[in-house]
Design a protein around this motif. Sequence first.
Motif, mmCIF file in Angstrom:
data_model
loop_
_atom_site.group_PDB
_atom_site.id
_atom_site.type_symbol
_atom_site.label_atom_id
_atom_site.label_comp_id
_atom_site.label_asym_id
_atom_site.label_seq_id
_atom_site.Cartn_x
_atom_site.Cartn_y
_atom_site.Cartn_z
ATOM 1 N N PRO A 12 0.840 -1.214 0.000
ATOM 2 C CA PRO A 12 0.000 0.000 0.000
ATOM 3 C C PRO A 12 0.870 1.256 0.000
ATOM 4 O O PRO A 12 2.020 1.213 0.446
ATOM 5 N N LYS A 40 -6.831 9.570 3.389
ATOM 6 C CA LYS A 40 -7.846 8.867 2.579
ATOM 7 C C LYS A 40 -8.035 9.622 1.264
ATOM 8 O O LYS A 40 -8.136 9.037 0.196
ATOM 9 N N ASP A 45 -8.496 4.323 0.493
ATOM 10 C CA ASP A 45 -8.869 3.727 1.781
ATOM 11 C C ASP A 45 -7.774 2.880 2.414
ATOM 12 O O ASP A 45 -7.907 2.451 3.565
ATOM 13 N N VAL A 46 -6.722 2.588 1.654
ATOM 14 C CA VAL A 46 -5.660 1.737 2.208
ATOM 15 C C VAL A 46 -4.323 2.453 2.063
ATOM 16 O O VAL A 46 -3.937 2.834 0.953
ATOM 17 N N THR A 57 -0.571 -0.294 8.586
ATOM 18 C CA THR A 57 -1.399 -0.218 7.380
ATOM 19 C C THR A 57 -2.858 -0.017 7.784
ATOM 20 O O THR A 57 -3.435 -0.851 8.487
ATOM 21 N N CYS A 59 -6.805 0.416 6.944
ATOM 22 C CA CYS A 59 -7.832 0.046 5.952
ATOM 23 C C CYS A 59 -9.145 0.658 6.423
ATOM 24 O O CYS A 59 -9.649 0.305 7.495
ATOM 25 N N GLY A 64 -12.742 -1.922 4.802
ATOM 26 C CA GLY A 64 -11.549 -1.975 5.672
ATOM 27 C C GLY A 64 -11.897 -2.490 7.053
ATOM 28 O O GLY A 64 -11.180 -3.325 7.622
ATOM 29 N N VAL A 346 -5.271 -7.246 0.575
ATOM 30 C CA VAL A 346 -6.403 -6.475 1.110
ATOM 31 C C VAL A 346 -7.603 -6.657 0.194
ATOM 32 O O VAL A 346 -7.496 -6.447 -1.028
ATOM 33 N N THR A 349 -8.510 -5.131 -3.493
ATOM 34 C CA THR A 349 -7.358 -4.373 -4.014
ATOM 35 C C THR A 349 -6.264 -5.356 -4.452
ATOM 36 O O THR A 349 -6.379 -6.570 -4.227
ATOM 37 N N LEU A 359 -1.847 -3.985 11.208
ATOM 38 C CA LEU A 359 -3.081 -3.454 10.598
ATOM 39 C C LEU A 359 -3.796 -2.533 11.569
ATOM 40 O O LEU A 359 -3.808 -2.788 12.781
ATOM 41 N N SER A 361 -7.513 -0.427 12.107
ATOM 42 C CA SER A 361 -8.878 -0.155 11.654
ATOM 43 C C SER A 361 -9.440 0.988 12.487
ATOM 44 O O SER A 361 -9.093 1.136 13.659
#
Length: 490
Positions: A12, A40, A45-46, A57, A59, A64, A346, A349, A359, A361
């Motif tokens: 990403p 964003k 989004d990633v 990373t 998402c 995500g 992901v 993607t 990760l 969120s």
Amino acid sequence: LKQLLFKKPNEPPMVFHWFPVIGSTITYGMDPYRFFFANKQKYGDVFTFVLLGRKMTVCLDTKGNNFILNGKIKDVNAEEIYNPLCGPVFGKDVVYDCPNAKLMEQKKFVKFGLTQEALRSYVTLITAEVQDFVKRHKVFKGQKGTFNVPKVMAELTIYTASRSLQGEEVRNMFDAKFADLFHDLDLGFSPINFMLSWAPLPHNRARDNAHNAMIQVYSQIVRERRSGAVKREGHDMIWHLMECKYKDGTPVPEHEIAGIMIALLMAGQHSSSSTIAWILLRLATRPELVEELLQEQKDVLGADLPPLTYEGLQKLPLHAQTVKETLRLHTPIHSIMRKVKQPLVVDGTNYIVPTSHTLMSSPGVSARMDSHFVNPSHWDPHRWDAGMHNYEDSADAETIDYGWGVVSKGTNSPYLPFGAGRHRCIGEQFAYLQLQTILVAFVREFKIRNVGGKREVIVETDYSSLFSRPLNPAVVEWERRGKGEEAELG
Ligand code: HEM
């Protein structure tokens, strides 16, 4: 240039930064939502950013949220991220200091301990605690005055949660030594502990002493109860855990009961006290809504406002909507993290996230997007008038049973303040009950509004800790209600 040249294909995009280890730590730490939305817009989004040398990373949006929170156990892992911070606070063999399967059993114990009977009794206990609190607290002396909402609500929440979920012995200790122990143990959740969880920080000794002392306190309670010296009264979680058995037939050992109780105390306290503080700070911008809430109580429960019951609480939609709307804009957990266990593509993607990344969120982002909510930055409990429906619970969603509850497998809800998947919160029901009961009692007792009648919320969010909360101090005006409701503020 280096960041562009050394980026592996399919990884990403990396958020641009000047300094290698610091990366985006400061901009993210000051206001994660501003940071997420700005990036964003730039990267989609990633994207990946550097947080104190770690590659995170992110998402975003519903895809995500779903990718991370419903990730399979072979792909993503929470305990490796959280245990360095939570382990010394909660203790051995509980929550993140044990295999996930054991956590699932512990969550089941707690969830099943929140029976209707228990919840029913909590409404009465919490109401009594609020009434007692407003009678004896020095800031509520006289007919009107001001109070520092985050500070006073933190005190109140600890009393109400300890009196109900934690039990009478713990509640009684909060007036004396337990409050100091809680304070010292809480040092373990300082921002610096999150950043440098491996470091021998000076306050870790106080944290560890407090932890050991608390384990002793809870173990002693269990022993006294087991010996018959304390009669079984009430429905607190300690009584329930004393009766639980793991699948292999082993009862929950004393130190684990203690650890689970500490985890519930810490997990519940920060999230709930921040939420009730935001509820009051938001209501202070709209005093007419406070009157609407009181009217709802009168219409539904009776003009003489009888003592609140569990059944009564279920009939107050505007109170529930006020909690729900506040959690939309002020969810206390702004970032949820997972370790990557194997390279992951992901969803939707071509990006591959390597195992060296963490990760991240943030369901709070989808809750603030105008593609999901009309005029999203506007706080309005009435936006839920059409129903409190959560897409997550829709009948056609595929579900999975984690043992402690059935949860949607692929959630597409933009509104997830309690998370999703195997690590979803087990305290939602208790949190709603506690927050609504406090709200009911508060609205009966007081009118509130901002000093000078200001219609905007008076403080920013403090994002410096794992749990976000209103900046302290945040002072609003209160006025005790007259018998005939004739008292006017100002
Ligand atoms: C987990 C939010 C109140 C106990 C979580 C998670 C969220 C959350 C988002 C998921 C974290 C993740 O996936 O990494 C909230 C909010 C609350 C609240 C917004 C109140 C407004 C409570 C209360 C309790 C509690 C009152 C205890 C009675 C827990 C526990 C977990 C958890 C034990 C860990 C579950 C796991 O990792 O599997 N909470 N919570 N929470 N919550 Fe809550």
